[in-house]
Design an enzyme around this catalytic site. Structure first.
Site, short mmCIF file in Angstrom:
data_model
loop_
_atom_site.label_atom_id
_atom_site.label_comp_id
_atom_site.label_asym_id
_atom_site.label_seq_id
_atom_site.Cartn_x
_atom_site.Cartn_y
_atom_site.Cartn_z
N LYS A 1 7.01 -18.62 -9.55
CA LYS A 1 6.52 -17.43 -10.24
C LYS A 1 5.32 -17.81 -11.13
O LYS A 1 5.41 -18.79 -11.88
CB LYS A 1 7.63 -16.83 -11.10
CG LYS A 1 7.22 -15.54 -11.74
CD LYS A 1 8.32 -14.94 -12.58
CE LYS A 1 7.73 -13.77 -13.36
NZ LYS A 1 8.61 -13.34 -14.43
N ASN B 1 0.85 -1.20 0.00
CA ASN B 1 0.00 0.00 0.00
C ASN B 1 0.88 1.24 0.00
O ASN B 1 2.11 1.13 0.02
CB ASN B 1 -0.97 -0.03 1.19
CG ASN B 1 -0.23 -0.09 2.51
OD1 ASN B 1 0.54 0.81 2.84
ND2 ASN B 1 -0.44 -1.17 3.26
N PHE C 1 -4.24 3.75 14.74
CA PHE C 1 -4.40 4.81 13.75
C PHE C 1 -5.47 4.34 12.77
O PHE C 1 -5.59 3.13 12.54
CB PHE C 1 -3.09 5.09 13.01
CG PHE C 1 -2.26 6.17 13.65
CD1 PHE C 1 -1.74 6.00 14.92
CD2 PHE C 1 -2.01 7.36 12.98
CE1 PHE C 1 -0.97 6.99 15.52
CE2 PHE C 1 -1.25 8.36 13.55
CZ PHE C 1 -0.73 8.19 14.83
N ASP D 1 -4.79 -5.99 5.25
CA ASP D 1 -5.85 -6.77 5.89
C ASP D 1 -5.85 -8.22 5.40
O ASP D 1 -6.25 -9.12 6.11
CB ASP D 1 -7.22 -6.12 5.61
CG ASP D 1 -7.36 -4.81 6.38
OD1 ASP D 1 -6.87 -4.76 7.52
OD2 ASP D 1 -7.91 -3.84 5.82
O1 C5P Z 1 -9.64 -0.92 10.51
P1 C5P Z 1 -8.17 -0.93 10.22
O2 C5P Z 1 -7.63 -2.31 10.26
O3 C5P Z 1 -7.79 -0.14 9.03
O4 C5P Z 1 -7.52 -0.13 11.47
C1 C5P Z 1 -6.27 0.44 11.41
C2 C5P Z 1 -5.51 0.24 12.68
O5 C5P Z 1 -5.37 -1.15 12.94
C3 C5P Z 1 -4.11 0.76 12.61
O6 C5P Z 1 -3.71 1.15 13.91
C4 C5P Z 1 -3.31 -0.46 12.13
O7 C5P Z 1 -1.96 -0.36 12.51
C5 C5P Z 1 -4.03 -1.58 12.86
N1 C5P Z 1 -4.00 -2.86 12.17
C6 C5P Z 1 -3.27 -3.90 12.69
N2 C5P Z 1 -3.29 -5.13 12.10
C7 C5P Z 1 -4.03 -5.35 10.99
C8 C5P Z 1 -4.78 -4.30 10.43
C9 C5P Z 1 -4.73 -3.07 11.04
O8 C5P Z 1 -2.59 -3.70 13.70
N3 C5P Z 1 -4.02 -6.53 10.42
#
Ligand code: C5P
Length: 404
Positions: free
Chosen positions: A286, A209, A323, A277
């Site tokens: 590959k 990202n 965050f 996510d």
């Molecule tokens: O809802 P979302 O996952 O975008 O929330 C963002 C927050 O969750 C951020 O603090 C991010 O660092 C944390 N996060 C995490 N692990 C994940 C996804 C998001 O710690 N797999």
């Protein structure tokens, strides 16, 4: 500055003549000043003038037997409250940036365990040269305080930034460097996550990202400045490690989750990373472009690091901050996130192009955030990411200072 000991390193530039006045003014304010002259510095001011004004011996030669028997270079570098380089020439700055130690000044600067402050002065082209920009950025990242030169006519006849600031301004700046910074987070361990994660598709491709890691690195730096022992678990970024921070590099969300668990126990965790996510069901080879057509990617949910850290238990940090990067209904979504993840605060930012933040939030240098707790919402004005980080670090210090 009463009683403070300054080791003044005078570099070889035309502005060196102002160092003589600086010695007097620093002493007027109660500091004692001991001086090191570089070979170039000694071309502009004489050791005799420096010794007379400082009322101390002047050190010039790394290999001087006399100086070494009276005062070794290591001792010289440690028996000071501040090492001040003025004027700091492009040459001396470059030596400091790469850690050269071929003369007394650079050796003392490499051997010290004390704060270092530099006042650069040079021709405008030299100051603006990419090499100098790079070296100054490198020194800042190493924790060296850098006073910005002023703009104006130069001794060489050119005009621009690169002039040594006026001596009274230097004295005030040095006084500020010598003030003992408050360290309200001393003794506290804090975990910070930052940057993106890379999720492999096959051995050569990955999904990522647009996170640059800038906000997370700024948070780690601000917490360390307040005295915290910071572990920064970072996804792939091109940023230098902030001074005083322990950095653990990871690539994937699963590696980040494992590194965070290994960092426990901590007093606070600040999850700034833009964790993917989903990961992809990875192909061991590959993926080839062949007759079987467009490949389908199968997504698997990644562990939620913030939610895992927030889960009640023996190892839950006292304060867990998440965050949230949102593109719409920023506050509403952030409030729901606190409940869903179980964290204490959410720092929400609008990353949509409509946010109006100059340069954009993702990858940019500025941010406009809302601090959301279960009971209140506070919106901070747009500011540099470093300033957002400083305010947040102060908030965290305040929260950890409250009785349990
Ligand atoms: O809802 P979302 O996952 O975008 O929330 C963002 C927050 O969750 C951020 O603090 C991010 O660092 C944390 N996060 C995490 N692990 C994940 C996804 C998001 O710690 N797999």
């Amino acid at each position: 500055m009463n009683g403070k000991r300054i080791l003044l390193i005078i570099g070889g530039g035309i502005a060196a003549y102002k160092a003589l006045e600086l010695i007097r003014r620093l002493r007027d304010r109660g500091a004692s000043v001991r001086c090191v002259l570089t070979e170039g510095g000694a071309q502009f001011v004489t050791p005799l003038s420096v010794a007379a004004l400082s009322e101390q011996p002047v050190y010039t030669d790394l290999f001087s037997l006399k100086d070494e028997t009276e005062m070794g270079h290591i001792q010289l570098s440690r028996e000071a409250d501040l090492l001040l380089v003025c004027p700091a020439t492009a040459d001396l700055i470059a030596k400091m940036a790469v850690g050269l130690a071929g003369d007394l000044a650079s050796t003392v600067l490499l051997a010290t365990d004390k704060p270092v402050a530099i006042v650069p002065a040079m021709n405008v082209r030299m100051w603006q040269h990419p090499a100098t920009r790079r070296n100054v950025a490198c020194l800042r990242a190493d924790g060296v305080a850098v006073m910005e030169p002023t703009e104006g006519p130069m001794a060489c006849g050119e005009y621009g930034p690169g002039r040594l600031p006026d001596v009274p301004d230097i004295v005030n700046w040095v006084a500020a460097q010598l003030e003992d910074a408050p360290r309200p987070l001393a003794g506290h361990k804090i975990l910070v996550t930052a940057g993106p994660t890379h999720e492999p598709i096959d051995p050569v491709r990955y999904i990522a990202n647009r996170s640059s890691g800038k906000q997370g690195y700024a948070v780690a730096e601000a917490l360390a400045k307040l005295g915290a022992q910071v572990t920064l678990v970072s996804g792939p970024t091109s940023l230098p490690t902030p001074a005083g921070v322990t950095r653990v590099d990871v690539e994937t969300a699963r590696e980040m989750a494992a590194a965070c668990q290994s960092a426990l126990p901590v007093d606070a965790a600040v999850c700034v990373a833009a964790v993917a996510d989903w990961r992809v069901e990875e192909s061991p080879q590959k993926i080839k472009k062949d007759a079987s057509g467009t490949p389908a990617l199968t997504f698997i949910e990644n562990p939620d690091i913030l939610a895992a850290l927030s889960r009640p238990g023996e190892n839950r940090p006292r304060l867990v901050v998440g965050f949230a990067a949102e593109t719409e209904n920023v506050i509403q979504h952030a409030k729901a996130k606190i409940a869903r993840k179980g964290c204490d605060w959410i720092v929400a930012n609008d990353v949509s192009p409509a946010s109006g933040v100059a340069g954009g939030v993702m990858g940019g240098d500025r941010n406009a955030v809302h601090i959301i707790t279960p009971t209140q919402v506070e919106s901070w004005p747009e500011a540099a990411k470093a300033d957002v980080a400083t305010l947040l670090a102060e908030r965290i210090a305040h929260a950890l200072a409250q009785p349990r």
